[in-house]
Design a protein around this motif. Sequence first.
Motif, PDB file in Angstrom:
ATOM      1  N   HIS A  68       0.834  -1.201   0.000  1.00  0.00           N
ATOM      2  CA  HIS A  68       0.000   0.000   0.000  1.00  0.00           C
ATOM      3  C   HIS A  68       0.872   1.255   0.000  1.00  0.00           C
ATOM      4  O   HIS A  68       0.672   2.172  -0.805  1.00  0.00           O
ATOM      5  CB  HIS A  68      -0.899  -0.042   1.240  1.00  0.00           C
ATOM      6  N   ILE A  69       1.862   1.301   0.884  1.00  0.00           N
ATOM      7  CA  ILE A  69       2.745   2.465   0.973  1.00  0.00           C
ATOM      8  C   ILE A  69       3.494   2.668  -0.343  1.00  0.00           C
ATOM      9  O   ILE A  69       3.588   3.790  -0.860  1.00  0.00           O
ATOM     10  CB  ILE A  69       3.731   2.291   2.150  1.00  0.00           C
ATOM     11  N   VAL A  70       4.012   1.585  -0.903  1.00  0.00           N
ATOM     12  CA  VAL A  70       4.743   1.660  -2.169  1.00  0.00           C
ATOM     13  C   VAL A  70       3.822   2.154  -3.290  1.00  0.00           C
ATOM     14  O   VAL A  70       4.234   2.948  -4.142  1.00  0.00           O
ATOM     15  CB  VAL A  70       5.359   0.283  -2.495  1.00  0.00           C
ATOM     16  N   ALA A  71       2.580   1.695  -3.297  1.00  0.00           N
ATOM     17  CA  ALA A  71       1.633   2.136  -4.321  1.00  0.00           C
ATOM     18  C   ALA A  71       1.381   3.638  -4.242  1.00  0.00           C
ATOM     19  O   ALA A  71       1.289   4.321  -5.270  1.00  0.00           O
ATOM     20  CB  ALA A  71       0.310   1.373  -4.173  1.00  0.00           C
ATOM     21  N   GLU A  72       1.279   4.165  -3.018  1.00  0.00           N
ATOM     22  CA  GLU A  72       1.054   5.607  -2.846  1.00  0.00           C
ATOM     23  C   GLU A  72       2.256   6.405  -3.350  1.00  0.00           C
ATOM     24  O   GLU A  72       2.103   7.505  -3.889  1.00  0.00           O
ATOM     25  CB  GLU A  72       0.804   5.949  -1.373  1.00  0.00           C
ATOM     26  N   LEU A  73       3.472   5.867  -3.161  1.00  0.00           N
ATOM     27  CA  LEU A  73       4.680   6.592  -3.571  1.00  0.00           C
ATOM     28  C   LEU A  73       4.906   6.492  -5.078  1.00  0.00           C
ATOM     29  O   LEU A  73       5.239   7.487  -5.735  1.00  0.00           O
ATOM     30  CB  LEU A  73       5.894   6.047  -2.818  1.00  0.00           C
ATOM     31  N   THR A  74       4.727   5.305  -5.642  1.00  0.00           N
ATOM     32  CA  THR A  74       4.975   5.118  -7.065  1.00  0.00           C
ATOM     33  C   THR A  74       3.829   5.674  -7.907  1.00  0.00           C
ATOM     34  O   THR A  74       4.049   6.168  -9.016  1.00  0.00           O
ATOM     35  CB  THR A  74       5.186   3.626  -7.381  1.00  0.00           C
ATOM     36  N   GLY A  75       2.627   5.583  -7.369  1.00  0.00           N
ATOM     37  CA  GLY A  75       1.479   6.215  -8.010  1.00  0.00           C
ATOM     38  C   GLY A  75       1.414   7.665  -7.575  1.00  0.00           C
ATOM     39  O   GLY A  75       2.200   8.508  -8.006  1.00  0.00           O
ATOM     40  N   ARG A  76       0.481   7.931  -6.676  1.00  0.00           N
ATOM     41  CA  ARG A  76       0.421   9.250  -6.048  1.00  0.00           C
ATOM     42  C   ARG A  76      -0.393   9.131  -4.775  1.00  0.00           C
ATOM     43  O   ARG A  76      -1.201   8.212  -4.623  1.00  0.00           O
ATOM     44  CB  ARG A  76      -0.202  10.301  -6.962  1.00  0.00           C
ATOM     45  N   PHE A  77      -0.185  10.068  -3.863  1.00  0.00           N
ATOM     46  CA  PHE A  77      -0.991  10.123  -2.649  1.00  0.00           C
ATOM     47  C   PHE A  77      -2.035  11.223  -2.805  1.00  0.00           C
ATOM     48  O   PHE A  77      -3.180  10.955  -3.091  1.00  0.00           O
ATOM     49  CB  PHE A  77      -0.110  10.338  -1.417  1.00  0.00           C
ATOM     50  N   ARG A  78      -1.618  12.480  -2.697  1.00  0.00           N
ATOM     51  CA  ARG A  78      -2.549  13.598  -2.904  1.00  0.00           C
ATOM     52  C   ARG A  78      -2.175  14.486  -4.072  1.00  0.00           C
ATOM     53  O   ARG A  78      -3.001  15.222  -4.588  1.00  0.00           O
ATOM     54  CB  ARG A  78      -2.615  14.457  -1.634  1.00  0.00           C
ATOM     55  N   VAL A  79      -0.900  14.440  -4.465  1.00  0.00           N
ATOM     56  CA  VAL A  79      -0.389  15.378  -5.468  1.00  0.00           C
ATOM     57  C   VAL A  79      -0.171  14.649  -6.789  1.00  0.00           C
ATOM     58  O   VAL A  79       0.382  13.550  -6.814  1.00  0.00           O
ATOM     59  CB  VAL A  79       0.949  15.995  -4.973  1.00  0.00           C
ATOM     60  N   ASP A  80      -0.589  15.280  -7.885  1.00  0.00           N
ATOM     61  CA  ASP A  80      -0.308  14.729  -9.207  1.00  0.00           C
ATOM     62  C   ASP A  80       1.130  15.105  -9.556  1.00  0.00           C
ATOM     63  O   ASP A  80       1.432  16.253  -9.870  1.00  0.00           O
ATOM     64  CB  ASP A  80      -1.286  15.312 -10.230  1.00  0.00           C
TER      65      ASP A  80
END
Length: 198
Positions: A68-80
Amino acid sequence: MTSETIETRKSNSATIEAYLKRGARLREATIALTGDIEKAADAISDSFRNGGRLYAFGNGGSAADAQHIVAELTGRFRVDRDPLPAEALTTNSSLVTAIANDYAFEEIFARQVKALAKAGDIVIGISTSGESKNVLRGLETAKQSQAKTVGLCGRKGRMKLYSDILLSIPSDETSLIQEMHISIGHLLCLLVEEHLFG
């Protein structure tokens, strides 16, 4: 509605309320980790700024948290924004089972860390007990590779021995520890995005 049904619903309501209140108290107690969460976010941001990578791992629910954490970093969390180089060492089933079969289950993360991690990288190990042997071996190997280690655990365990930054949740209740681990994961992603992308 029968009296038995009414009593069951009362019991369910009491269980829900008690669980959520325990979780709320633990969330407040975890505020004490603010300084260490900031240190972890700073270390991760510095690593990315300097061309480093992040690797994360754990077992079961902790494996899901790592992914989950890796997905947020490699994808995005709040910022495009541009993707960040992060990888969960739990997802390649052929690799994990080969290492477990040919060496030992305790080595499934250590072998990957030895192959991938270098000085300046960040390695995150997650274990609610703080005693998962394969997680501790992975962190130990990361330290030998001069990567910076971040450990997420509960109140107990030996993870402190292998973590440059320890995020130890003050609880022994596995499910609530897991809930706080992903909250901390979200905070790390939020802070890293703010540090790197404004």
